[in-house]
Design a protein around this motif. Structure first.
Motif, PDB file in Angstrom:
ATOM      1  N   ARG A  42       0.836  -1.212   0.000  1.00 61.50           N
ATOM      2  CA  ARG A  42       0.000   0.000   0.000  1.00 61.50           C
ATOM      3  C   ARG A  42       0.867   1.257   0.000  1.00 61.50           C
ATOM      4  NH1 ARG A  42      -3.091  -3.094   3.462  1.00 61.50           N
ATOM      5  NH2 ARG A  42      -2.160  -2.162   5.318  1.00 61.50           N
ATOM      6  N   LEU A  43       1.928   1.243   0.810  1.00 62.21           N
ATOM      7  CA  LEU A  43       2.821   2.402   0.870  1.00 62.21           C
ATOM      8  C   LEU A  43       3.519   2.635  -0.472  1.00 62.21           C
ATOM      9  CD1 LEU A  43       4.358   1.843   4.413  1.00 62.21           C
ATOM     10  CD2 LEU A  43       2.824   3.703   3.741  1.00 62.21           C
ATOM     11  N   ILE A  44       3.936   1.565  -1.110  1.00 59.05           N
ATOM     12  CA  ILE A  44       4.613   1.671  -2.407  1.00 59.05           C
ATOM     13  C   ILE A  44       3.637   2.197  -3.459  1.00 59.05           C
ATOM     14  CG2 ILE A  44       5.648   0.338  -4.287  1.00 59.05           C
ATOM     15  CD1 ILE A  44       6.837  -1.480  -2.042  1.00 59.05           C
ATOM     16  N   VAL A  51       3.083  -2.552  -7.983  1.00 61.26           N
ATOM     17  CA  VAL A  51       3.798  -3.730  -7.500  1.00 61.26           C
ATOM     18  C   VAL A  51       2.793  -4.814  -7.140  1.00 61.26           C
ATOM     19  CG1 VAL A  51       3.916  -3.000  -5.071  1.00 61.26           C
ATOM     20  CG2 VAL A  51       5.652  -4.539  -5.966  1.00 61.26           C
ATOM     21  N   THR A  52       3.126  -6.052  -7.478  1.00 64.28           N
ATOM     22  CA  THR A  52       2.295  -7.186  -7.077  1.00 64.28           C
ATOM     23  C   THR A  52       2.890  -7.813  -5.830  1.00 64.28           C
ATOM     24  OG1 THR A  52       3.554  -8.797  -8.366  1.00 64.28           O
ATOM     25  CG2 THR A  52       1.722  -7.679  -9.503  1.00 64.28           C
ATOM     26  N   GLN A  53       2.120  -8.643  -5.167  1.00 64.13           N
ATOM     27  CA  GLN A  53       2.614  -9.325  -3.967  1.00 64.13           C
ATOM     28  C   GLN A  53       3.796 -10.223  -4.323  1.00 64.13           C
ATOM     29  OE1 GLN A  53       2.331 -12.861  -3.057  1.00 64.13           O
ATOM     30  NE2 GLN A  53       3.505 -12.337  -1.223  1.00 64.13           N
ATOM     31  N   ALA A  54       3.715 -10.917  -5.456  1.00 59.96           N
ATOM     32  CA  ALA A  54       4.801 -11.816  -5.855  1.00 59.96           C
ATOM     33  C   ALA A  54       6.098 -11.035  -6.110  1.00 59.96           C
ATOM     34  CB  ALA A  54       4.401 -12.600  -7.099  1.00 59.96           C
ATOM     35  N   THR A  55       5.987  -9.900  -6.790  1.00 62.29           N
ATOM     36  CA  THR A  55       7.168  -9.070  -7.055  1.00 62.29           C
ATOM     37  C   THR A  55       7.733  -8.521  -5.757  1.00 62.29           C
ATOM     38  OG1 THR A  55       6.359  -8.482  -9.240  1.00 62.29           O
ATOM     39  CG2 THR A  55       7.990  -7.007  -8.261  1.00 62.29           C
TER      40      THR A  55
END
Length: 170
Positions: A42-44, A51-55
């Motif tokens: 969320r901050l990014i 950004v994805t969770q996997a990345t």
């Protein structure tokens, strides 16, 4: 544009994006107490970076970023330290317990006294404790200057040291 030149162009953009994203990750973790990938994501994204969770998971692993216990049983992300700088929590506490002789607040600053030759080790232990009250330390031979944001935080730091050492300070 053929397949190979398109792949090189895409790879160049991805590498630059990864560098920017990873720098943002390290900046955020250095500045804030972040306890989950969702919160970090969320901050990014709040900074306009997709950004994805996997990345994000791959970036954290690539950067050597892990979690450590924080207050109230929570865990937070921390940046890796150089192996020569690592002190375990027990050693950090021992440095503070054994060598703090006096502590005095002067507004938002704290003066901490140690026996001669011990200030640097105690200051390093304080830095590694990563207490929220502490903005930074400067060590001499037997005196440490601890910088906090407010007089209230200086008082909270002194209470923390008093609790750790079992001594009372003015």
């Amino acid at each position: 544009m053929n397949k190979h030149s398109q792949a090189r162009a895409t790879a160049g953009r991805t590498d630059a994006g990864a560098i920017t994203r990873r720098q943002l990750i390290t900046d955020l973790i250095a500045r804030e107490r972040i306890g989950s990938q969702a919160e970090l994501g969320r901050l990014i994204r709040g900074q306009g970076v997709r950004v994805t969770q996997a990345t994000l998971s791959r970036d954290l692993k690539s950067l050597g970023i892990g979690k450590v216990p924080a207050r109230e049983g929570a865990y937070v992300y921390v940046l890796p330290s150089a192996p020569t700088e690592l002190l375990d929590r027990h050693r950090q506490r021992m440095e503070i317990e054994a060598f703090v002789q006096g502590v005095k607040a002067v507004k938002n600053l704290v003066l901490l006294h140690t026996p001669p030759g011990n200030a640097t080790g105690v200051a390093r232990a304080i830095d590694l404790m990563r207490w929220a009250e502490v903005e930074g330390t400067i060590a001499g031979d037997d005196t440490i200057l601890i910088v906090t944001r407010t007089a209230r935080r200086a008082g909270a730091f002194i209470r923390r040291v008093a609790e750790l050492t079992g001594r009372r300070y003015a």
